[in-house]
Design an enzyme around this catalytic site. Sequence first.
Site, PDB file in Angstrom:
ATOM      1  N   HIS A  20       0.818  -1.213   0.000  1.00  0.00           N
ATOM      2  CA  HIS A  20       0.000   0.000   0.000  1.00  0.00           C
ATOM      3  C   HIS A  20       0.852   1.264   0.000  1.00  0.00           C
ATOM      4  O   HIS A  20       0.330   2.358  -0.236  1.00  0.00           O
ATOM      5  CB  HIS A  20      -0.900  -0.009   1.244  1.00  0.00           C
ATOM      6  CG  HIS A  20      -2.319   0.409   0.971  1.00  0.00           C
ATOM      7  ND1 HIS A  20      -2.872   0.498  -0.296  1.00  0.00           N
ATOM      8  CD2 HIS A  20      -3.328   0.760   1.825  1.00  0.00           C
ATOM      9  CE1 HIS A  20      -4.133   0.876  -0.203  1.00  0.00           C
ATOM     10  NE2 HIS A  20      -4.432   1.056   1.067  1.00  0.00           N
ATOM     11  N   ASN A  68      -6.650   6.649   4.468  1.00  0.00           N
ATOM     12  CA  ASN A  68      -8.043   7.044   4.240  1.00  0.00           C
ATOM     13  C   ASN A  68      -8.330   8.508   4.547  1.00  0.00           C
ATOM     14  O   ASN A  68      -9.471   8.953   4.400  1.00  0.00           O
ATOM     15  CB  ASN A  68      -9.004   6.131   5.015  1.00  0.00           C
ATOM     16  CG  ASN A  68      -8.703   6.084   6.500  1.00  0.00           C
ATOM     17  OD1 ASN A  68      -7.765   6.722   6.976  1.00  0.00           O
ATOM     18  ND2 ASN A  68      -9.488   5.329   7.242  1.00  0.00           N
ATOM     19  N   ASP A  93      -0.711   2.618  -5.311  1.00  0.00           N
ATOM     20  CA  ASP A  93      -0.708   1.187  -5.616  1.00  0.00           C
ATOM     21  C   ASP A  93      -1.976   0.822  -6.381  1.00  0.00           C
ATOM     22  O   ASP A  93      -3.037   1.388  -6.154  1.00  0.00           O
ATOM     23  CB  ASP A  93      -0.621   0.377  -4.320  1.00  0.00           C
ATOM     24  CG  ASP A  93      -1.749   0.718  -3.355  1.00  0.00           C
ATOM     25  OD1 ASP A  93      -1.891   1.910  -2.998  1.00  0.00           O
ATOM     26  OD2 ASP A  93      -2.504  -0.176  -2.964  1.00  0.00           O
ATOM     27  N   ASN A 114      -9.264   3.897  -0.922  1.00  0.00           N
ATOM     28  CA  ASN A 114      -9.653   4.871   0.093  1.00  0.00           C
ATOM     29  C   ASN A 114      -8.833   6.155   0.069  1.00  0.00           C
ATOM     30  O   ASN A 114      -9.319   7.219   0.460  1.00  0.00           O
ATOM     31  CB  ASN A 114      -9.609   4.240   1.487  1.00  0.00           C
ATOM     32  CG  ASN A 114     -10.801   3.344   1.733  1.00  0.00           C
ATOM     33  OD1 ASN A 114     -11.813   3.431   1.039  1.00  0.00           O
ATOM     34  ND2 ASN A 114     -10.695   2.468   2.718  1.00  0.00           N
TER      35      ASN A 114
END
Length: 216
Positions: A20, A68, A93, A114
């Site tokens: 991520h 997020n 990503d 997100n």
Amino acid sequence: MIKLFVGLGNPGPEYEATRHNAGFWWVDALARDRKLSLVPDRSYHGLVARANIAGQSVWLLEPQTFMNLSGKSVGALARFFKIAPDEILVVHDELDVVPGQAKLKFGGSHAGHNGLRDIHAQLGTGDYWRLRLGIGHPGVKAEVVNWVLKKPLKEQREAIEDAIARTLHAAPALVAGEMEKATMQIHTSKPPRPKPPRRELDENGGSGDGGAPAPG
């Protein structure tokens, strides 16, 4: 032309090497290439640097808000310096692209990511540029959260690093607004065939890092 390069990821050493954080890896590499250091700036809720690329002054940004809430950081810097959404490149990503490949895209939906979701909300639009770094897909939707919060296998990390090194060459074209040239530089690649993801549990074990905000 691009005036703000944003890399997405989660802050903290426990997430540093996870899939991520591929966006952080890209911006880190750009900073190294330009011999710059990213420094904390509370006003923009992130690590920032000012760079000169293709004769233009541009910003590098890594939000430190967790994935997020990425838009809180991006929105703050963009509003202060009056940077329009179409002058922003967000590097992130991408599950639907294999390791070793990268795709340049303008606009579109957040597709459940997100980080992009919050940037959409803060900018009030999806009309910004994205550089999608392939991390591959685990093959099962239920495993996506664990997948993005784990370290890639050695050969996958190497493929992602190769894609980062290649796509950095497009930075001058991106800053100059030569998007067709940048697209050709970014998309022209022959990544290795990915290994089946079934080895993932064998090498990494466990069921994710836990405690992270919901990943995209």
